[in-house]
Design a protein around this motif. Sequence first.
Motif, PDB file in Angstrom:
ATOM      1  N   THR A 281       6.341  50.793  25.949  1.00  0.00           N
ATOM      2  CA  THR A 281       7.884  50.411  26.335  1.00  0.00           C
ATOM      3  C   THR A 281       8.061  51.325  27.538  1.00  0.00           C
ATOM      4  OG1 THR A 281       7.949  49.911  23.949  1.00  0.00           O
ATOM      5  CG2 THR A 281       9.877  50.267  25.482  1.00  0.00           C
ATOM      6  N   VAL A 282       8.410  50.746  28.622  1.00  0.00           N
ATOM      7  CA  VAL A 282       9.153  51.550  29.618  1.00  0.00           C
ATOM      8  C   VAL A 282      10.661  51.272  29.498  1.00  0.00           C
ATOM      9  CG1 VAL A 282       9.508  51.688  32.374  1.00  0.00           C
ATOM     10  CG2 VAL A 282       7.365  50.791  31.168  1.00  0.00           C
ATOM     11  N   PHE A 283      11.384  52.476  29.465  1.00  0.00           N
ATOM     12  CA  PHE A 283      12.890  52.663  29.384  1.00  0.00           C
ATOM     13  C   PHE A 283      13.183  52.660  30.808  1.00  0.00           C
ATOM     14  CE2 PHE A 283      11.344  53.951  25.421  1.00  0.00           C
ATOM     15  CZ  PHE A 283      12.282  53.378  24.386  1.00  0.00           C
ATOM     16  N   VAL A 284      14.064  51.582  31.213  1.00  0.00           N
ATOM     17  CA  VAL A 284      14.413  51.331  32.751  1.00  0.00           C
ATOM     18  C   VAL A 284      15.648  52.241  32.871  1.00  0.00           C
ATOM     19  CG1 VAL A 284      15.233  49.746  34.416  1.00  0.00           C
ATOM     20  CG2 VAL A 284      13.791  48.908  32.625  1.00  0.00           C
ATOM     21  N   PRO A 285      15.304  53.334  34.082  1.00  0.00           N
ATOM     22  CA  PRO A 285      16.432  54.198  34.269  1.00  0.00           C
ATOM     23  C   PRO A 285      17.299  53.505  35.504  1.00  0.00           C
ATOM     24  CG  PRO A 285      14.473  54.529  35.682  1.00  0.00           C
ATOM     25  CD  PRO A 285      13.993  53.540  34.636  1.00  0.00           C
ATOM     26  N   ALA A 286      18.509  54.305  35.729  1.00  0.00           N
ATOM     27  CA  ALA A 286      19.600  53.804  36.363  1.00  0.00           C
ATOM     28  C   ALA A 286      19.004  53.520  38.068  1.00  0.00           C
ATOM     29  CB  ALA A 286      20.587  54.688  36.660  1.00  0.00           C
TER      30      ALA A 286
ATOM     31  N   ALA B  89      10.394  62.000  38.174  1.00  0.00           N
ATOM     32  CA  ALA B  89       9.435  62.746  37.100  1.00  0.00           C
ATOM     33  C   ALA B  89       9.109  61.391  36.164  1.00  0.00           C
ATOM     34  CB  ALA B  89      10.033  63.673  36.577  1.00  0.00           C
ATOM     35  N   VAL B  90       7.829  61.639  35.515  1.00  0.00           N
ATOM     36  CA  VAL B  90       7.351  60.470  34.532  1.00  0.00           C
ATOM     37  C   VAL B  90       7.275  61.350  33.134  1.00  0.00           C
ATOM     38  CG1 VAL B  90       5.381  58.960  33.856  1.00  0.00           C
ATOM     39  CG2 VAL B  90       5.988  59.289  36.390  1.00  0.00           C
ATOM     40  N   SER B  91       7.674  60.717  32.176  1.00  0.00           N
ATOM     41  CA  SER B  91       7.536  61.395  30.898  1.00  0.00           C
ATOM     42  C   SER B  91       6.787  60.246  30.195  1.00  0.00           C
ATOM     43  CB  SER B  91       8.800  61.543  30.162  1.00  0.00           C
ATOM     44  OG  SER B  91       8.912  61.936  29.018  1.00  0.00           O
ATOM     45  N   ILE B  92       5.777  60.718  29.566  1.00  0.00           N
ATOM     46  CA  ILE B  92       5.057  59.762  28.441  1.00  0.00           C
ATOM     47  C   ILE B  92       5.115  60.183  26.941  1.00  0.00           C
ATOM     48  CG2 ILE B  92       2.893  58.652  28.117  1.00  0.00           C
ATOM     49  CD1 ILE B  92       2.457  59.109  30.939  1.00  0.00           C
ATOM     50  N   ASN B  93       5.649  59.718  26.216  1.00  0.00           N
ATOM     51  CA  ASN B  93       5.875  60.357  24.793  1.00  0.00           C
ATOM     52  C   ASN B  93       6.489  61.513  24.678  1.00  0.00           C
ATOM     53  OD1 ASN B  93       4.883  57.627  23.485  1.00  0.00           O
ATOM     54  ND2 ASN B  93       2.940  58.391  23.508  1.00  0.00           N
ATOM     55  N   ASP B  94       7.520  62.014  25.533  1.00  0.00           N
ATOM     56  CA  ASP B  94       8.157  63.201  25.723  1.00  0.00           C
ATOM     57  C   ASP B  94       7.453  64.241  26.241  1.00  0.00           C
ATOM     58  OD1 ASP B  94      10.497  62.062  24.365  1.00  0.00           O
ATOM     59  OD2 ASP B  94       9.638  62.331  22.418  1.00  0.00           O
ATOM     60  N   GLN B  95       6.240  63.788  27.042  1.00  0.00           N
ATOM     61  CA  GLN B  95       5.589  64.774  27.580  1.00  0.00           C
ATOM     62  C   GLN B  95       5.727  64.483  29.282  1.00  0.00           C
ATOM     63  OE1 GLN B  95       3.846  67.419  26.047  1.00  0.00           O
ATOM     64  NE2 GLN B  95       4.767  66.617  24.343  1.00  0.00           N
ATOM     65  N   ALA B  96       5.629  65.645  29.903  1.00  0.00           N
ATOM     66  CA  ALA B  96       5.995  65.280  31.279  1.00  0.00           C
ATOM     67  C   ALA B  96       4.642  65.143  31.870  1.00  0.00           C
ATOM     68  CB  ALA B  96       6.172  66.584  31.977  1.00  0.00           C
ATOM     69  N   GLY B  97       4.483  64.057  32.570  1.00  0.00           N
ATOM     70  CA  GLY B  97       3.084  63.701  33.269  1.00  0.00           C
ATOM     71  C   GLY B  97       2.874  64.686  34.509  1.00  0.00           C
ATOM     72  N   GLN B  98       1.446  65.129  34.494  1.00  0.00           N
ATOM     73  CA  GLN B  98       1.054  65.868  35.471  1.00  0.00           C
ATOM     74  C   GLN B  98       0.092  65.567  36.396  1.00  0.00           C
ATOM     75  OE1 GLN B  98       2.308  69.117  35.650  1.00  0.00           O
ATOM     76  NE2 GLN B  98       3.717  68.478  34.038  1.00  0.00           N
ATOM     77  N   MET B  99      -0.417  64.194  35.934  1.00  0.00           N
ATOM     78  CA  MET B  99      -1.468  63.423  36.957  1.00  0.00           C
ATOM     79  C   MET B  99      -0.914  62.296  37.791  1.00  0.00           C
ATOM     80  SD  MET B  99      -4.468  63.428  33.804  1.00  0.00           S
ATOM     81  CE  MET B  99      -5.740  62.603  34.816  1.00  0.00           C
ATOM     82  N   GLY B 100       0.165  62.188  37.979  1.00  0.00           N
ATOM     83  CA  GLY B 100       0.780  61.165  38.784  1.00  0.00           C
ATOM     84  C   GLY B 100       0.161  59.978  38.450  1.00  0.00           C
TER      85      GLY B 100
ATOM     86  N   ASP C 148       0.848  52.243  22.903  1.00  0.00           N
ATOM     87  CA  ASP C 148       2.104  52.296  22.072  1.00  0.00           C
ATOM     88  C   ASP C 148       2.950  53.486  22.575  1.00  0.00           C
ATOM     89  OD1 ASP C 148       0.529  54.452  21.198  1.00  0.00           O
ATOM     90  OD2 ASP C 148       1.252  54.182  19.322  1.00  0.00           O
ATOM     91  N   ALA C 149       2.838  53.910  23.953  1.00  0.00           N
ATOM     92  CA  ALA C 149       3.642  54.897  24.518  1.00  0.00           C
ATOM     93  C   ALA C 149       5.012  54.338  25.085  1.00  0.00           C
ATOM     94  CB  ALA C 149       2.862  55.351  25.851  1.00  0.00           C
ATOM     95  N   GLU C 150       6.065  55.479  25.018  1.00  0.00           N
ATOM     96  CA  GLU C 150       7.142  55.217  25.482  1.00  0.00           C
ATOM     97  C   GLU C 150       7.173  56.054  26.953  1.00  0.00           C
ATOM     98  OE1 GLU C 150      10.418  56.819  23.034  1.00  0.00           O
ATOM     99  OE2 GLU C 150      10.127  55.205  21.740  1.00  0.00           O
ATOM    100  N   VAL C 151       7.525  55.320  28.184  1.00  0.00           N
ATOM    101  CA  VAL C 151       7.545  55.781  29.300  1.00  0.00           C
ATOM    102  C   VAL C 151       8.816  55.785  29.754  1.00  0.00           C
ATOM    103  CG1 VAL C 151       6.381  55.366  31.535  1.00  0.00           C
ATOM    104  CG2 VAL C 151       5.221  54.663  29.618  1.00  0.00           C
ATOM    105  N   HIS C 152       9.166  57.045  30.494  1.00  0.00           N
ATOM    106  CA  HIS C 152      10.549  57.164  31.331  1.00  0.00           C
ATOM    107  C   HIS C 152       9.990  57.584  32.637  1.00  0.00           C
ATOM    108  CE1 HIS C 152      12.830  57.136  27.611  1.00  0.00           C
ATOM    109  NE2 HIS C 152      11.634  57.562  26.932  1.00  0.00           N
TER     110      HIS C 152
END
Length: 86
Positions: free
Chosen positions: A3-8, A55-66, A74-78
């Motif tokens: 699920t991608v949460f769509v930002p502003a 920045a990318v957050s996957i399941n409340d963890q900051a992505g480090q690998m671009g 089943d991830a949540e992506v922000h």
Amino acid sequence: MATVFVPAILRSLVPVARVEVSGGTVGDVIDELEALYPGVEALLVEDGDIMPGVAVSINDQAGQMGLFEPVPVDAEVHFLPALSGG
């Protein structure tokens, strides 16, 4: 599906708050979003990597690998404005 949460920053192109995608990496997620909502990639990717200031957050963890960051099924992506300062 992830699920991608769509930002502003994407609201002008994506008229919904959440989108279900099946991508296995952040790059796959962006590719799928681009196929559904043309123009998204230009707001998130620059020179083959995540755009500076995003920045990318996957399941409340900051992505480090671009674009290569794994995205579980089943991830949540922000996609968020990156914070800086001190």
